[in-house]
Design a protein around this motif. Structure first.
Motif, PDB file in Angstrom:
ATOM      1  N   PHE A  38      -5.848 -21.316 -23.303  1.00 45.47           N
ATOM      2  CA  PHE A  38      -4.397 -21.113 -23.406  1.00 45.47           C
ATOM      3  C   PHE A  38      -3.938 -20.134 -22.335  1.00 45.47           C
ATOM      4  O   PHE A  38      -4.590 -19.127 -22.069  1.00 45.47           O
ATOM      5  CB  PHE A  38      -4.030 -20.555 -24.787  1.00 45.47           C
ATOM      6  CG  PHE A  38      -2.586 -20.180 -24.915  1.00 45.47           C
ATOM      7  CD1 PHE A  38      -1.618 -21.146 -25.152  1.00 45.47           C
ATOM      8  CD2 PHE A  38      -2.170 -18.854 -24.781  1.00 45.47           C
ATOM      9  CE1 PHE A  38      -0.272 -20.800 -25.254  1.00 45.47           C
ATOM     10  CE2 PHE A  38      -0.836 -18.502 -24.885  1.00 45.47           C
ATOM     11  CZ  PHE A  38       0.119 -19.489 -25.122  1.00 45.47           C
ATOM     12  N   LEU A  39      -2.782 -20.452 -21.726  1.00 43.98           N
ATOM     13  CA  LEU A  39      -2.186 -19.563 -20.724  1.00 43.98           C
ATOM     14  C   LEU A  39      -0.692 -19.465 -20.982  1.00 43.98           C
ATOM     15  O   LEU A  39       0.004 -20.480 -21.114  1.00 43.98           O
ATOM     16  CB  LEU A  39      -2.443 -20.085 -19.310  1.00 43.98           C
ATOM     17  CG  LEU A  39      -1.868 -19.222 -18.175  1.00 43.98           C
ATOM     18  CD1 LEU A  39      -2.511 -17.844 -18.170  1.00 43.98           C
ATOM     19  CD2 LEU A  39      -2.073 -19.898 -16.829  1.00 43.98           C
ATOM     20  N   ASN A  40      -0.201 -18.242 -21.044  1.00 46.33           N
ATOM     21  CA  ASN A  40       1.220 -17.977 -21.252  1.00 46.33           C
ATOM     22  C   ASN A  40       1.882 -17.747 -19.888  1.00 46.33           C
ATOM     23  O   ASN A  40       1.632 -16.734 -19.235  1.00 46.33           O
ATOM     24  CB  ASN A  40       1.390 -16.741 -22.143  1.00 46.33           C
ATOM     25  CG  ASN A  40       2.851 -16.439 -22.440  1.00 46.33           C
ATOM     26  OD1 ASN A  40       3.751 -17.123 -21.960  1.00 46.33           O
ATOM     27  ND2 ASN A  40       3.079 -15.400 -23.226  1.00 46.33           N
ATOM     28  N   ARG A  41       2.753 -18.688 -19.485  1.00 47.62           N
ATOM     29  CA  ARG A  41       3.374 -18.614 -18.164  1.00 47.62           C
ATOM     30  C   ARG A  41       4.499 -17.584 -18.088  1.00 47.62           C
ATOM     31  O   ARG A  41       5.035 -17.345 -17.001  1.00 47.62           O
ATOM     32  CB  ARG A  41       3.916 -19.994 -17.778  1.00 47.62           C
ATOM     33  CG  ARG A  41       2.836 -20.990 -17.392  1.00 47.62           C
ATOM     34  CD  ARG A  41       2.137 -20.565 -16.129  1.00 47.62           C
ATOM     35  NE  ARG A  41       1.111 -21.523 -15.717  1.00 47.62           N
ATOM     36  CZ  ARG A  41       0.235 -21.294 -14.757  1.00 47.62           C
ATOM     37  NH1 ARG A  41       0.250 -20.138 -14.116  1.00 47.62           N
ATOM     38  NH2 ARG A  41      -0.660 -22.185 -14.441  1.00 47.62           N
ATOM     39  N   SER A  75      11.269 -23.685 -21.352  1.00 52.50           N
ATOM     40  CA  SER A  75      11.506 -24.581 -22.496  1.00 52.50           C
ATOM     41  C   SER A  75      11.175 -23.905 -23.818  1.00 52.50           C
ATOM     42  O   SER A  75      11.531 -24.423 -24.881  1.00 52.50           O
ATOM     43  CB  SER A  75      10.641 -25.838 -22.358  1.00 52.50           C
ATOM     44  OG  SER A  75       9.257 -25.515 -22.469  1.00 52.50           O
ATOM     45  N   GLN A  76      10.488 -22.763 -23.753  1.00 47.08           N
ATOM     46  CA  GLN A  76      10.025 -22.015 -24.928  1.00 47.08           C
ATOM     47  C   GLN A  76       9.135 -22.885 -25.821  1.00 47.08           C
ATOM     48  O   GLN A  76       9.174 -22.802 -27.039  1.00 47.08           O
ATOM     49  CB  GLN A  76      11.216 -21.477 -25.734  1.00 47.08           C
ATOM     50  CG  GLN A  76      12.114 -20.541 -24.947  1.00 47.08           C
ATOM     51  CD  GLN A  76      13.244 -19.994 -25.778  1.00 47.08           C
ATOM     52  OE1 GLN A  76      13.016 -19.282 -26.757  1.00 47.08           O
ATOM     53  NE2 GLN A  76      14.473 -20.325 -25.407  1.00 47.08           N
ATOM     54  N   GLN A  77       8.324 -23.737 -25.177  1.00 48.39           N
ATOM     55  CA  GLN A  77       7.415 -24.610 -25.902  1.00 48.39           C
ATOM     56  C   GLN A  77       6.052 -24.635 -25.233  1.00 48.39           C
ATOM     57  O   GLN A  77       5.905 -24.247 -24.067  1.00 48.39           O
ATOM     58  CB  GLN A  77       7.987 -26.028 -25.984  1.00 48.39           C
ATOM     59  CG  GLN A  77       9.211 -26.154 -26.875  1.00 48.39           C
ATOM     60  CD  GLN A  77       9.649 -27.598 -27.035  1.00 48.39           C
ATOM     61  OE1 GLN A  77       9.258 -28.468 -26.270  1.00 48.39           O
ATOM     62  NE2 GLN A  77      10.476 -27.851 -28.039  1.00 48.39           N
ATOM     63  N   LYS A  78       5.076 -25.125 -25.993  1.00 49.94           N
ATOM     64  CA  LYS A  78       3.713 -25.253 -25.490  1.00 49.94           C
ATOM     65  C   LYS A  78       3.403 -26.716 -25.216  1.00 49.94           C
ATOM     66  O   LYS A  78       3.811 -27.605 -25.974  1.00 49.94           O
ATOM     67  CB  LYS A  78       2.703 -24.729 -26.519  1.00 49.94           C
ATOM     68  CG  LYS A  78       2.922 -23.287 -26.934  1.00 49.94           C
ATOM     69  CD  LYS A  78       2.051 -22.952 -28.133  1.00 49.94           C
ATOM     70  CE  LYS A  78       2.446 -21.600 -28.730  1.00 49.94           C
ATOM     71  NZ  LYS A  78       1.724 -21.320 -29.983  1.00 49.94           N
ATOM     72  N   GLY A  79       2.687 -26.946 -24.138  1.00 52.02           N
ATOM     73  CA  GLY A  79       2.216 -28.294 -23.812  1.00 52.02           C
ATOM     74  C   GLY A  79       0.706 -28.288 -23.684  1.00 52.02           C
ATOM     75  O   GLY A  79       0.128 -27.362 -23.115  1.00 52.02           O
ATOM     76  N   ASN A 112       4.080 -37.421 -23.183  1.00 54.52           N
ATOM     77  CA  ASN A 112       5.209 -36.556 -23.543  1.00 54.52           C
ATOM     78  C   ASN A 112       4.762 -35.203 -24.078  1.00 54.52           C
ATOM     79  O   ASN A 112       5.511 -34.224 -23.999  1.00 54.52           O
ATOM     80  CB  ASN A 112       6.103 -37.253 -24.572  1.00 54.52           C
ATOM     81  CG  ASN A 112       7.049 -38.248 -23.913  1.00 54.52           C
ATOM     82  OD1 ASN A 112       7.483 -38.040 -22.784  1.00 54.52           O
ATOM     83  ND2 ASN A 112       7.343 -39.339 -24.608  1.00 54.52           N
ATOM     84  N   ALA A 113       3.538 -35.145 -24.641  1.00 56.05           N
ATOM     85  CA  ALA A 113       3.038 -33.876 -25.180  1.00 56.05           C
ATOM     86  C   ALA A 113       2.956 -32.800 -24.107  1.00 56.05           C
ATOM     87  O   ALA A 113       3.000 -31.600 -24.412  1.00 56.05           O
ATOM     88  CB  ALA A 113       1.671 -34.081 -25.824  1.00 56.05           C
ATOM     89  N   ILE A 114       2.838 -33.220 -22.834  1.00 60.15           N
ATOM     90  CA  ILE A 114       2.836 -32.222 -21.750  1.00 60.15           C
ATOM     91  C   ILE A 114       4.069 -32.315 -20.873  1.00 60.15           C
ATOM     92  O   ILE A 114       4.540 -31.316 -20.341  1.00 60.15           O
ATOM     93  CB  ILE A 114       1.558 -32.325 -20.880  1.00 60.15           C
ATOM     94  CG1 ILE A 114       1.367 -33.756 -20.361  1.00 60.15           C
ATOM     95  CG2 ILE A 114       0.348 -31.837 -21.622  1.00 60.15           C
ATOM     96  CD1 ILE A 114       0.244 -33.875 -19.349  1.00 60.15           C
ATOM     97  N   SER A 115       4.633 -33.537 -20.695  1.00 62.18           N
ATOM     98  CA  SER A 115       5.766 -33.684 -19.777  1.00 62.18           C
ATOM     99  C   SER A 115       7.039 -33.045 -20.339  1.00 62.18           C
ATOM    100  O   SER A 115       7.852 -32.500 -19.585  1.00 62.18           O
ATOM    101  CB  SER A 115       6.009 -35.163 -19.473  1.00 62.18           C
ATOM    102  OG  SER A 115       6.441 -35.854 -20.631  1.00 62.18           O
ATOM    103  N   LYS A 116       7.227 -33.077 -21.666  1.00 66.85           N
ATOM    104  CA  LYS A 116       8.440 -32.499 -22.254  1.00 66.85           C
ATOM    105  C   LYS A 116       8.445 -30.973 -22.196  1.00 66.85           C
ATOM    106  O   LYS A 116       9.384 -30.372 -21.658  1.00 66.85           O
ATOM    107  CB  LYS A 116       8.608 -32.991 -23.692  1.00 66.85           C
ATOM    108  CG  LYS A 116       9.007 -34.459 -23.781  1.00 66.85           C
ATOM    109  CD  LYS A 116       9.042 -34.946 -25.220  1.00 66.85           C
ATOM    110  CE  LYS A 116      10.137 -34.272 -26.004  1.00 66.85           C
ATOM    111  NZ  LYS A 116      10.223 -34.818 -27.397  1.00 66.85           N
TER     112      LYS A 116
END
Length: 608
Positions: A321-324, A371-375, A446-450
């Motif tokens: 996991f990496l927090n950008r 996006s404040q989301q994780k992919g 979509n799990a990563i593109s969104k």
């Protein structure tokens, strides 16, 4: 008649009494002799033991103990409060002439038990046979020193048998058992512990010193085998808890087996990342098994070269996991952590002929603060081989390439075949990767593109992706072939305060009508090929570089254009701008709510 029978019985009783008396006398004589001999031999054996250890180690080690107990009847002996310690003066003398070992040992144990020791034969014939020696719960320190390779051509070198030959013809021990030892591996120069192991069990089989065994190449330090086992190994620091169920191995077989290795973060993903000043990868590892076969134990012990024929990893699960939102460390290029670059930094010369990967489930997750989301991108059942994994200077002169052939299921749906050719000597960490991805439904991406690209794929069927890319720590360059049909996308804008992302209606329409090419090849035309050039950010990992090269080629083929590469500073500017924009919008909404509340209060007051 009765008198005769009575006399006969009386005679028998007298005989039995005489026999019992003689037997008791013999027992008393043997017991008394044993006690006498034990008392007499005690100082003699104590002296011989201490002298033997010192002589056999060329003065390097001293043996001491509080007391020795002998039992000639059972052939057992025990030593109380035993300690084995190195003589540092002798060590420095050996070091000066290039004959010092790279490891020194310290041992302390409350009781050392010797079973079935033939003292008479040892005393009169100078041959010792022992059934077993047992050390229960000893404390063992193994100190490592960085020394030049030990000289082997010195004329004064003598075998252990030659050193002991004047006082001993042979020493044969069936087994030496060390139970539940506390083992510390220590840096000899600084005295700092490098590794600490609790509950180490070690068994030495068939230890033999005689005129033949000194030249027996099938033995490791005069033994037929040394096996070991560690149960319930555990360490923890501020960020991780590390556990291993068992570690076992055999010197004779050249094997090591690690079962149940887990490295578990002690905090949830975002909380973990925010405990650091800069961005840092968070790992969650669960390996059922790691096995080594064909390990050269003598070479590792004597020359500090780790050479193993086969290493097999898996089944296993690995999460990264990496927090950008966290800034990249200043002046730190993650290129130094590329697999073949990290291998070069190992101080231990390492040669792994074949690294086998067997059924690893890998999940790589990023948090996008915009996006404040994780992919998450998934690779299931990752398996394959990596050949010639080495940093050994002589080995890379002969062959400076390590080659990996791998396969996996991407996003749990489509098979990927991947070949990576690592250049082990290139200063820029050059490598070449190529492969194919089998057909899949593009909506599975979509799990990563969104969350990461703010793009939602509404429809699309992929027939194949083929790629051939040259890369190094600076970036990548190559070709990507992306074959697909019926592609439609939504361009998204971030939701406010964690709300769902929203479609950019007009832009999505324009993208689908004017920008995106919905198929490759299009009817009546030759297939398009993307020639990609990607400049890597210093904050990008090896894995990021791999998938970004393929992803950029897919975007270009679809008509979405080149993804601009942001420096870590520029990326943080965008993130800060977005945060400031969201803060201003929240303040504006708050002011409007307060205005509405004030107007409602005024209307209510006017009515009254």
């Amino acid at each position: 008649m009765k008198q005769e029978e009575s006399g006969e019985k009386s005679g028998k009783r007298k005989v039995w009494k005489w026999l019992a008396g003689i037997l008791a006398l013999i027992v008393i004589l043997i017991g008394g002799t044993a006690i006498y001999l034990s008392a007499r031999w005690k100082p003699l054996i104590s002296e011989k033991l201490k002298a033997g250890i010192q002589q056999g180690s060329i003065g390097l080690y001293n043996l001491d103990f509080k007391d020795i107990h002998l039992n000639l009847l059972t052939g057992t002996a025990s030593l109380d409060e035993v300690s084995l310690s190195p003589d540092t003066t002798v060590f420095h003398q050996l070091k000066a002439v290039g004959q010092a070992p790279i490891h020194l040992f310290q041992l302390k144990v409350k009781k050392l038990q010797v079973n079935h020791l033939g003292l008479v034969k040892a005393f009169f014939h100078k041959t010792i046979h022992i059934n077993s020696i047992v050390l229960d719960q000893p404390s063992i320190n193994m100190m490592h020193y960085q020394l030049p390779k030990k000289k082997k051509d010195t004329s004064s070198n003598k075998t252990l048998y030659q050193l002991l030959a004047k006082s001993l013809k042979s020493l044969d021990i069936d087994a030496i058992r060390i139970k539940n030892a506390d083992f510390d591996y220590i840096d000899g120069a600084s005295g700092q512990p490098l590794h600490r192991i609790k509950k180490l069990n070690l068994t030495v089989k068939d230890f033999l010193i005689d005129s033949v065994s000194q030249f027996d190449t099938t033995r490791f330090y005069y033994t037929k085998d040394i096996s070991f086992e560690v149960n319930g190994y555990q360490t923890k620091d501020k960020m991780y808890l590390t556990k291993v169920d068992t570690i076992s191995g055999s010197v004779a077989k050249g094997t090591v087996l690690i079962k149940g290795f887990k490295m578990t973060p002690r905090y949830p993903d975002l909380a973990f990342s925010r405990m650091f000043k800069y961005g840092k990868d968070r790992y969650n590892l669960d390996f059922e098994q790691i096995s080594l076969s064909g390990l050269d134990f003598p070479g590792f012990y004597e020359d500090r070269v780790f050479h193993v024929k086969n290493v097999t990893i898996g089944p296993a699960k690995a999460g990264i996991f990496l927090n950008r939102e966290m800034p990249a460390p200043p002046n730190l290029d993650k290129g130094r952590n590329f697999p073949h670059m990290a291998l070069r930094r190992l101080s231990l010369p390492t040669i792994v002929d074949t690294l086998k990967i067997d059924n690893i489930d890998l999940a790589y997750t990023e948090y996008n603060p915009i996006s404040q989301q994780k992919g998450t991108i998934y690779f299931q059942n990752l398996k394959g081989k990596v050949l010639h994994v080495t940093n050994d200077s002589l080995s890379v002169v002969k062959n400076n390439h390590a080659v990996a052939n791998l396969s996996a299921l991407v996003m749990k749906k489509s098979k990927i075949e991947l070949r990576i050719d690592f250049n082990l000597t290139d200063p820029k960490g050059a490598f070449h990767y190529s492969g194919t991805v089998a057909p899949m439904n593009l909506t599975d991406l979509n799990a990563i593109s969104k969350p990461l690209g703010l793009i939602e794929i509404e429809s699309g069927k992929m027939q194949k992706v083929a790629f051939d890319i040259q890369a190094n720590t600076k970036g990548s360059k190559g070709k990507v072939h992306f074959y697909y049909t019926d592609l439609k996308v939504k361009l998204l804008k971030e939701g406010e305060d964690g709300a769902p992302q929203q479609k950019k209606g007009l832009l999505s329409f324009l993208a689908n009508e004017l920008l995106i090419i919905d198929a490759n090849p299009t009817k009546g035309e030759a297939p398009r090929t993307a020639n990609i050039t990607f400049e890597r950010s210093p904050a990008a990992s090896f894995f990021n570089l791999l998938w970004k090269g393929i992803f950029i080629g897919m975007r270009e083929t679809a008509g979405l254009g080149i993804v601009p590469v942001k420096t870590p500073e520029k990326a943080m500017e965008v993130i800060q701008d977005k945060k400031e924009e969201r803060r201003e919008k929240r303040e504006a909404r708050k002011e409007k709510r307060e205005e509405r509340q004030q107007k409602r209060a005024e209307r209510k007051e006017n009515k009254t």
